[in-house]
Scaffold this motif. Sequence first.
Motif, PDB file in Angstrom:
ATOM      1  N   LEU A 140       0.109 -13.382  -3.327  1.00  0.00           N
ATOM      2  CA  LEU A 140       0.200 -11.986  -2.617  1.00  0.00           C
ATOM      3  C   LEU A 140       0.617 -10.444  -2.635  1.00  0.00           C
ATOM      4  O   LEU A 140      -0.388  -9.773  -1.566  1.00  0.00           O
ATOM      5  CB  LEU A 140       2.041 -12.433  -1.969  1.00  0.00           C
ATOM      6  N   GLU A 141       0.514 -10.285  -3.429  1.00  0.00           N
ATOM      7  CA  GLU A 141       0.588  -7.888  -4.332  1.00  0.00           C
ATOM      8  C   GLU A 141      -1.800  -8.413  -4.078  1.00  0.00           C
ATOM      9  O   GLU A 141      -2.006  -7.283  -3.776  1.00  0.00           O
ATOM     10  CB  GLU A 141       0.729  -7.997  -5.387  1.00  0.00           C
ATOM     11  N   GLU A 142      -2.119  -9.227  -4.511  1.00  0.00           N
ATOM     12  CA  GLU A 142      -3.851  -9.246  -4.599  1.00  0.00           C
ATOM     13  C   GLU A 142      -4.301  -8.762  -2.694  1.00  0.00           C
ATOM     14  O   GLU A 142      -4.784  -8.069  -2.738  1.00  0.00           O
ATOM     15  CB  GLU A 142      -4.214 -10.273  -5.574  1.00  0.00           C
ATOM     16  N   ALA A 143      -3.692 -10.280  -2.409  1.00  0.00           N
ATOM     17  CA  ALA A 143      -4.609  -9.917  -0.874  1.00  0.00           C
ATOM     18  C   ALA A 143      -3.983  -8.796  -0.559  1.00  0.00           C
ATOM     19  O   ALA A 143      -4.993  -8.144   0.223  1.00  0.00           O
ATOM     20  CB  ALA A 143      -3.871 -11.186  -0.561  1.00  0.00           C
ATOM     21  N   LEU A 144      -2.779  -7.844  -0.410  1.00  0.00           N
ATOM     22  CA  LEU A 144      -1.987  -6.890   0.342  1.00  0.00           C
ATOM     23  C   LEU A 144      -2.649  -5.621   0.122  1.00  0.00           C
ATOM     24  O   LEU A 144      -3.433  -5.180   0.793  1.00  0.00           O
ATOM     25  CB  LEU A 144      -0.753  -7.057   0.024  1.00  0.00           C
ATOM     26  N   ASN A 145      -3.106  -5.388  -1.113  1.00  0.00           N
ATOM     27  CA  ASN A 145      -4.620  -4.268  -2.180  1.00  0.00           C
ATOM     28  C   ASN A 145      -5.958  -4.614  -1.382  1.00  0.00           C
ATOM     29  O   ASN A 145      -5.932  -3.938  -0.907  1.00  0.00           O
ATOM     30  CB  ASN A 145      -4.209  -4.252  -3.331  1.00  0.00           C
ATOM     31  N   THR A 146      -6.146  -5.957  -1.470  1.00  0.00           N
ATOM     32  CA  THR A 146      -7.283  -5.770  -0.658  1.00  0.00           C
ATOM     33  C   THR A 146      -7.151  -5.675   0.942  1.00  0.00           C
ATOM     34  O   THR A 146      -8.293  -5.178   1.382  1.00  0.00           O
ATOM     35  CB  THR A 146      -7.824  -7.494  -0.792  1.00  0.00           C
ATOM     36  N   CYS A 147      -6.092  -5.545   1.801  1.00  0.00           N
ATOM     37  CA  CYS A 147      -6.199  -4.957   2.968  1.00  0.00           C
ATOM     38  C   CYS A 147      -6.055  -4.073   3.196  1.00  0.00           C
ATOM     39  O   CYS A 147      -5.442  -3.073   4.716  1.00  0.00           O
ATOM     40  CB  CYS A 147      -5.115  -6.637   3.492  1.00  0.00           C
ATOM     41  N   LYS A 148      -4.919  -3.318   2.173  1.00  0.00           N
ATOM     42  CA  LYS A 148      -4.248  -1.932   1.971  1.00  0.00           C
ATOM     43  C   LYS A 148      -5.646  -0.389   2.866  1.00  0.00           C
ATOM     44  O   LYS A 148      -6.862  -1.014   3.139  1.00  0.00           O
ATOM     45  CB  LYS A 148      -3.571  -1.563   1.339  1.00  0.00           C
ATOM     46  N   GLY A 149      -4.803  -0.434   4.315  1.00  0.00           N
ATOM     47  CA  GLY A 149      -5.724   0.377   4.782  1.00  0.00           C
ATOM     48  C   GLY A 149      -7.008   0.161   5.482  1.00  0.00           C
ATOM     49  O   GLY A 149      -7.692   0.651   6.389  1.00  0.00           O
ATOM     50  N   LYS A 150      -7.482  -1.447   5.196  1.00  0.00           N
ATOM     51  CA  LYS A 150      -8.768  -2.039   6.442  1.00  0.00           C
ATOM     52  C   LYS A 150      -7.861  -2.946   7.090  1.00  0.00           C
ATOM     53  O   LYS A 150      -8.830  -2.533   8.116  1.00  0.00           O
ATOM     54  CB  LYS A 150      -9.341  -2.746   5.702  1.00  0.00           C
ATOM     55  N   ILE A 151      -6.957  -3.009   7.709  1.00  0.00           N
ATOM     56  CA  ILE A 151      -7.004  -4.354   8.747  1.00  0.00           C
ATOM     57  C   ILE A 151      -5.142  -4.862   8.200  1.00  0.00           C
ATOM     58  O   ILE A 151      -4.502  -4.244   7.833  1.00  0.00           O
ATOM     59  CB  ILE A 151      -7.775  -5.460   8.120  1.00  0.00           C
ATOM     60  N   LEU A 152      -4.829  -4.961   9.607  1.00  0.00           N
ATOM     61  CA  LEU A 152      -3.816  -5.322   9.796  1.00  0.00           C
ATOM     62  C   LEU A 152      -2.680  -7.453   8.830  1.00  0.00           C
ATOM     63  O   LEU A 152      -4.579  -7.775   8.684  1.00  0.00           O
ATOM     64  CB  LEU A 152      -3.061  -5.977  11.606  1.00  0.00           C
ATOM     65  N   VAL A 153      -1.471  -7.347   8.858  1.00  0.00           N
ATOM     66  CA  VAL A 153      -1.643  -8.687   8.129  1.00  0.00           C
ATOM     67  C   VAL A 153      -0.755  -8.886   8.907  1.00  0.00           C
ATOM     68  O   VAL A 153       0.523  -8.470   8.930  1.00  0.00           O
ATOM     69  CB  VAL A 153      -1.790  -8.470   6.162  1.00  0.00           C
TER      70      VAL A 153
END
Length: 312
Positions: A140-153
Motif C-alpha cells: 500500500l505504501e508503494e501504491a500511495l507513493n506512486t499516486c501521490k499528487g497525481k490522482i485520487l485513490v
Amino acid sequence: MFFKKINLLIFSIATILIVYSCEQNTSSENQFSKHTDELIKKLNNPNGKDILVIAHRGDWRNFPENSLEAMESAIKMGVDMVEMDVKKTKDNKLIIMHDATLDRTTTGKGLVSEWTLDSIKKLYLKNGAGNYTRYKIPTLEEALNTCKGKILVNLDGAYDFFDEAFQLAKKTGTTNQIVLKGYNKKAHEVLSDFGKKLDTIIFMPIINLDTDSDPLQTISDYQSQLHVKAFEIVFSKDTSSVLKRFSKIKEHGSRVWVNSLWASLNAGHDDNEAVKNKDSIYGWFVDHGVNMIQTDRPEMLLEYLRDRKLHN
C-alpha cells in the motif's frame, strides 16, 4: 593556481546543477499538488458538469490488476481516481491485492494472510489472461507513493484495518487524496469508528438498493451527520425510486458514483455492453445524473465523455 581555478569552476557548476535540480523537483511537486487540489475541488463540487472517471484496479487491460504499472497507466490516461484493493499479510503488512488468495492473480498459492511480505515479494503478477508477467505485488505504501499528487485513490477492503492504512497515508502525505469505501455501515457507526480521521480522509458509503430496507433514509443520515462527498450506488434492477433522485442527492452535497463494471451492479448498464453502443450505456448514466463512474474500460469512457465536453 590553475588547479584551484579548475576545482572552483567544477564546484560552481556542481552547485548550479544541484540548485537547478532542486528547483525542478520543487516545480514538479507543486505541479502535482496543484493537480490533486483540482481533483479534490471537483470532488467537492457535486453539481459540477464534469463526470469523474475511476479506473477499477487500475488499467488492468494493459497491465496486471492492482499493479503499480496499472496505476501509472491510468494516471497517464487522465483518469481522476484509481480504485485499489487492500489485504493484510501474515506479518501485518498491507499490500494491494483483490482476492483473499494469491492463486488467480499471482504465481503463488494460498491465503494472503498466511504469507509474509518477504515471501510475497518473490512472487510475480499474472495479467488478465492469466499469463505470468515480470511485475511485482505492491505494498500500500508503494501504491500511495506512486499516486501521490497525481490522482485520487479509492481504497476498497481497508475499512477493518484503516488505522494502519491511515498511518501509511500520513507517512506518504496522501491523506487528502484518499476516498475510503464502507459496506453495510450506518452513519453513526462510521463516526464512532473513525472520529477525527474523517477530517482528513473522505469516507464514501456504499448503498445497495437491493438490500437496504430504506436507502433514502440511509442517504439522508449520511448527508446530515457526516456530510459525505459521494455515495456509491449499487443496484441489479432499475426499479428503485432512488435512481430518480440523484439530482436531489447532489443538491444536498454529495456526488453520485455508479459502477459500469458488470450487470449485477448497474441493472445491465455495463462496460461490455458499452462496447456495442456507448450511448445506450454511458448515455444512460449521463441522463440519470451520475457524475462518478467506476469502469473497467477507462480509455473508452474517457473518450466518450471528452467528446461530450463532460471531462477535461
